[in-house]
Design a protein around this motif. Structure first.
Motif, PDB file in Angstrom:
ATOM      1  N   ALA A 136       0.339 -13.540  11.725  1.00 61.38           N
ATOM      2  CA  ALA A 136      -0.116 -12.360  10.981  1.00 61.38           C
ATOM      3  C   ALA A 136      -0.780 -11.413  11.969  1.00 61.38           C
ATOM      4  O   ALA A 136      -1.608 -11.815  12.775  1.00 61.38           O
ATOM      5  CB  ALA A 136      -1.100 -12.767   9.889  1.00 61.38           C
ATOM      6  N   ALA A 137      -0.388 -10.159  11.923  1.00 64.48           N
ATOM      7  CA  ALA A 137      -0.906  -9.216  12.901  1.00 64.48           C
ATOM      8  C   ALA A 137      -1.084  -7.832  12.290  1.00 64.48           C
ATOM      9  O   ALA A 137      -0.413  -7.466  11.327  1.00 64.48           O
ATOM     10  CB  ALA A 137       0.057  -9.127  14.086  1.00 64.48           C
ATOM     11  N   SER A 138      -1.991  -7.113  12.871  1.00 63.80           N
ATOM     12  CA  SER A 138      -2.231  -5.727  12.494  1.00 63.80           C
ATOM     13  C   SER A 138      -2.951  -5.054  13.641  1.00 63.80           C
ATOM     14  O   SER A 138      -3.707  -5.701  14.367  1.00 63.80           O
ATOM     15  CB  SER A 138      -3.087  -5.653  11.227  1.00 63.80           C
ATOM     16  OG  SER A 138      -3.404  -4.314  10.921  1.00 63.80           O
ATOM     17  N   THR A 139      -2.721  -3.777  13.804  1.00 61.94           N
ATOM     18  CA  THR A 139      -3.447  -3.015  14.816  1.00 61.94           C
ATOM     19  C   THR A 139      -4.502  -2.126  14.167  1.00 61.94           C
ATOM     20  O   THR A 139      -5.259  -1.464  14.859  1.00 61.94           O
ATOM     21  CB  THR A 139      -2.484  -2.135  15.633  1.00 61.94           C
ATOM     22  OG1 THR A 139      -1.807  -1.243  14.743  1.00 61.94           O
ATOM     23  CG2 THR A 139      -1.481  -2.988  16.400  1.00 61.94           C
ATOM     24  N   ILE A 140      -4.570  -2.137  12.830  1.00 55.23           N
ATOM     25  CA  ILE A 140      -5.524  -1.297  12.106  1.00 55.23           C
ATOM     26  C   ILE A 140      -6.913  -1.930  12.194  1.00 55.23           C
ATOM     27  O   ILE A 140      -7.087  -3.100  11.874  1.00 55.23           O
ATOM     28  CB  ILE A 140      -5.117  -1.132  10.629  1.00 55.23           C
ATOM     29  CG1 ILE A 140      -3.662  -0.689  10.493  1.00 55.23           C
ATOM     30  CG2 ILE A 140      -6.070  -0.189   9.903  1.00 55.23           C
ATOM     31  CD1 ILE A 140      -3.321   0.603  11.174  1.00 55.23           C
ATOM     32  N   THR A 141      -7.891  -1.162  12.615  1.00 61.33           N
ATOM     33  CA  THR A 141      -9.254  -1.670  12.727  1.00 61.33           C
ATOM     34  C   THR A 141     -10.278  -0.783  12.031  1.00 61.33           C
ATOM     35  O   THR A 141     -11.390  -1.217  11.787  1.00 61.33           O
ATOM     36  CB  THR A 141      -9.667  -1.835  14.204  1.00 61.33           C
ATOM     37  OG1 THR A 141      -9.539  -0.569  14.858  1.00 61.33           O
ATOM     38  CG2 THR A 141      -8.803  -2.879  14.911  1.00 61.33           C
ATOM     39  N   GLU A 142      -9.919   0.451  11.706  1.00 63.58           N
ATOM     40  CA  GLU A 142     -10.910   1.363  11.143  1.00 63.58           C
ATOM     41  C   GLU A 142     -11.000   1.240   9.626  1.00 63.58           C
ATOM     42  O   GLU A 142     -10.018   0.951   8.955  1.00 63.58           O
ATOM     43  CB  GLU A 142     -10.627   2.820  11.539  1.00 63.58           C
ATOM     44  CG  GLU A 142      -9.377   3.419  10.944  1.00 63.58           C
ATOM     45  CD  GLU A 142      -8.110   3.203  11.759  1.00 63.58           C
ATOM     46  OE1 GLU A 142      -7.086   3.791  11.402  1.00 63.58           O
ATOM     47  OE2 GLU A 142      -8.128   2.427  12.732  1.00 63.58           O
ATOM     48  N   LYS A 143     -12.221   1.452   9.102  1.00 60.78           N
ATOM     49  CA  LYS A 143     -12.481   1.453   7.661  1.00 60.78           C
ATOM     50  C   LYS A 143     -11.636   2.544   7.011  1.00 60.78           C
ATOM     51  O   LYS A 143     -11.578   3.664   7.490  1.00 60.78           O
ATOM     52  CB  LYS A 143     -13.979   1.706   7.423  1.00 60.78           C
ATOM     53  CG  LYS A 143     -14.356   1.983   5.988  1.00 60.78           C
ATOM     54  CD  LYS A 143     -14.469   0.709   5.195  1.00 60.78           C
ATOM     55  CE  LYS A 143     -15.080   0.958   3.829  1.00 60.78           C
ATOM     56  NZ  LYS A 143     -14.132   1.119   2.764  1.00 60.78           N
ATOM     57  N   ASP A 144     -10.977   2.192   5.923  1.00 61.52           N
ATOM     58  CA  ASP A 144     -10.110   3.093   5.160  1.00 61.52           C
ATOM     59  C   ASP A 144      -8.933   3.626   5.968  1.00 61.52           C
ATOM     60  O   ASP A 144      -8.382   4.680   5.660  1.00 61.52           O
ATOM     61  CB  ASP A 144     -10.910   4.243   4.535  1.00 61.52           C
ATOM     62  CG  ASP A 144     -11.741   3.768   3.359  1.00 61.52           C
ATOM     63  OD1 ASP A 144     -11.364   2.766   2.724  1.00 61.52           O
ATOM     64  OD2 ASP A 144     -12.780   4.389   3.079  1.00 61.52           O
ATOM     65  N   GLY A 145      -8.549   2.876   7.010  1.00 60.30           N
ATOM     66  CA  GLY A 145      -7.347   3.221   7.766  1.00 60.30           C
ATOM     67  C   GLY A 145      -6.114   2.825   6.967  1.00 60.30           C
ATOM     68  O   GLY A 145      -6.209   2.291   5.861  1.00 60.30           O
ATOM     69  N   PRO A 146      -4.924   3.057   7.502  1.00 54.64           N
ATOM     70  CA  PRO A 146      -3.676   2.768   6.783  1.00 54.64           C
ATOM     71  C   PRO A 146      -3.333   1.269   6.755  1.00 54.64           C
ATOM     72  O   PRO A 146      -2.290   0.840   7.241  1.00 54.64           O
ATOM     73  CB  PRO A 146      -2.633   3.585   7.557  1.00 54.64           C
ATOM     74  CG  PRO A 146      -3.184   3.627   8.952  1.00 54.64           C
ATOM     75  CD  PRO A 146      -4.687   3.679   8.802  1.00 54.64           C
ATOM     76  N   VAL A 147      -4.223   0.479   6.186  1.00 58.88           N
ATOM     77  CA  VAL A 147      -4.089  -0.978   6.171  1.00 58.88           C
ATOM     78  C   VAL A 147      -2.765  -1.419   5.548  1.00 58.88           C
ATOM     79  O   VAL A 147      -2.110  -2.337   6.032  1.00 58.88           O
ATOM     80  CB  VAL A 147      -5.292  -1.619   5.434  1.00 58.88           C
ATOM     81  CG1 VAL A 147      -5.086  -3.111   5.214  1.00 58.88           C
ATOM     82  CG2 VAL A 147      -6.576  -1.370   6.212  1.00 58.88           C
ATOM     83  N   SER A 148      -2.330  -0.748   4.478  1.00 55.93           N
ATOM     84  CA  SER A 148      -1.124  -1.188   3.766  1.00 55.93           C
ATOM     85  C   SER A 148       0.172  -0.948   4.543  1.00 55.93           C
ATOM     86  O   SER A 148       1.221  -1.410   4.132  1.00 55.93           O
ATOM     87  CB  SER A 148      -1.035  -0.501   2.400  1.00 55.93           C
ATOM     88  OG  SER A 148      -0.863   0.893   2.562  1.00 55.93           O
ATOM     89  N   GLU A 149       0.093  -0.275   5.674  1.00 52.38           N
ATOM     90  CA  GLU A 149       1.293  -0.041   6.481  1.00 52.38           C
ATOM     91  C   GLU A 149       1.647  -1.234   7.352  1.00 52.38           C
ATOM     92  O   GLU A 149       2.708  -1.272   7.965  1.00 52.38           O
ATOM     93  CB  GLU A 149       1.117   1.214   7.344  1.00 52.38           C
ATOM     94  CG  GLU A 149       1.058   2.482   6.514  1.00 52.38           C
ATOM     95  CD  GLU A 149       0.854   3.725   7.357  1.00 52.38           C
ATOM     96  OE1 GLU A 149       0.877   3.621   8.602  1.00 52.38           O
ATOM     97  OE2 GLU A 149       0.669   4.796   6.761  1.00 52.38           O
TER      98      GLU A 149
END
Length: 152
Positions: free
Chosen positions: A88-101
């Motif tokens: 499981a991976a994601s590059t999103i780290t900011e609050k209210d960033g595009p997490v669902s992408e």
């Protein structure tokens, strides 16, 4: 992109929620809040029923099994996920960033049990959180998303 969706109705409601059309899950009350540490060994997790989630698209089992447990006390709703995705991976780290992408889990809460509004909370493997409050019009089609809303 992986997304897990949990729908919760009637949180904190004084009235009985309507009978669900599909599968349902009873949430048990706890008198001892869990430690929020990513380890689900607290008493409330052990007494809460574990359910296996299925894919939103077709209801089939995922190739990466995920289970969820939920409990509540006088102040909070606790939801614990056990995701078996080794990469499981994601590059999103900011609050209210595009997490669902990218890979994430989603929780939708319709506390009024009326399908007129709901809270959405998306959480990425990095711990980034996107939360919003959604208002649904009378026709059920158009929605207004309040992205500045924050879930305590």
């Amino acid at each position: 992109m992986t997304s897990i969706v949990i729908l919760i109705f009637g949180c904190g409601s004084e009235t009985e929620p309507p009978a669900p059309d599909g599968p349902s899950y009873g949430i048990v009350q706890t008198d001892a809040a869990p430690v929020i540490d990513g380890i689900m060994n607290d008493r409330c997790w052990k007494t809460a029923a574990s359910i296996s989630l299925t894919r939103c698209e077709d209801g089939k089992k995922s190739s990466y099994p995920t289970t969820v447990r939920a409990s509540y006390d006088r102040e909070y709703l606790y939801i614990g996920f056990e995701c078996q995705d080794a990469d499981a991976a994601s590059t999103i780290t900011e609050k209210d960033g595009p997490v669902s992408e990218q890979e994430h889990i989603s929780v939708y809460i319709d506390a009024g049990c009326d399908s007129k509004s709901y809270a959405v909370i998306d959480i990425s493997p990095t711990g980034a959180i996107y939360d919003a409050f959604v208002l649904v019009s009378g026709d059920g089609e158009s929605k207004k998303t309040l992205r500045d809303w924050n879930c305590d």
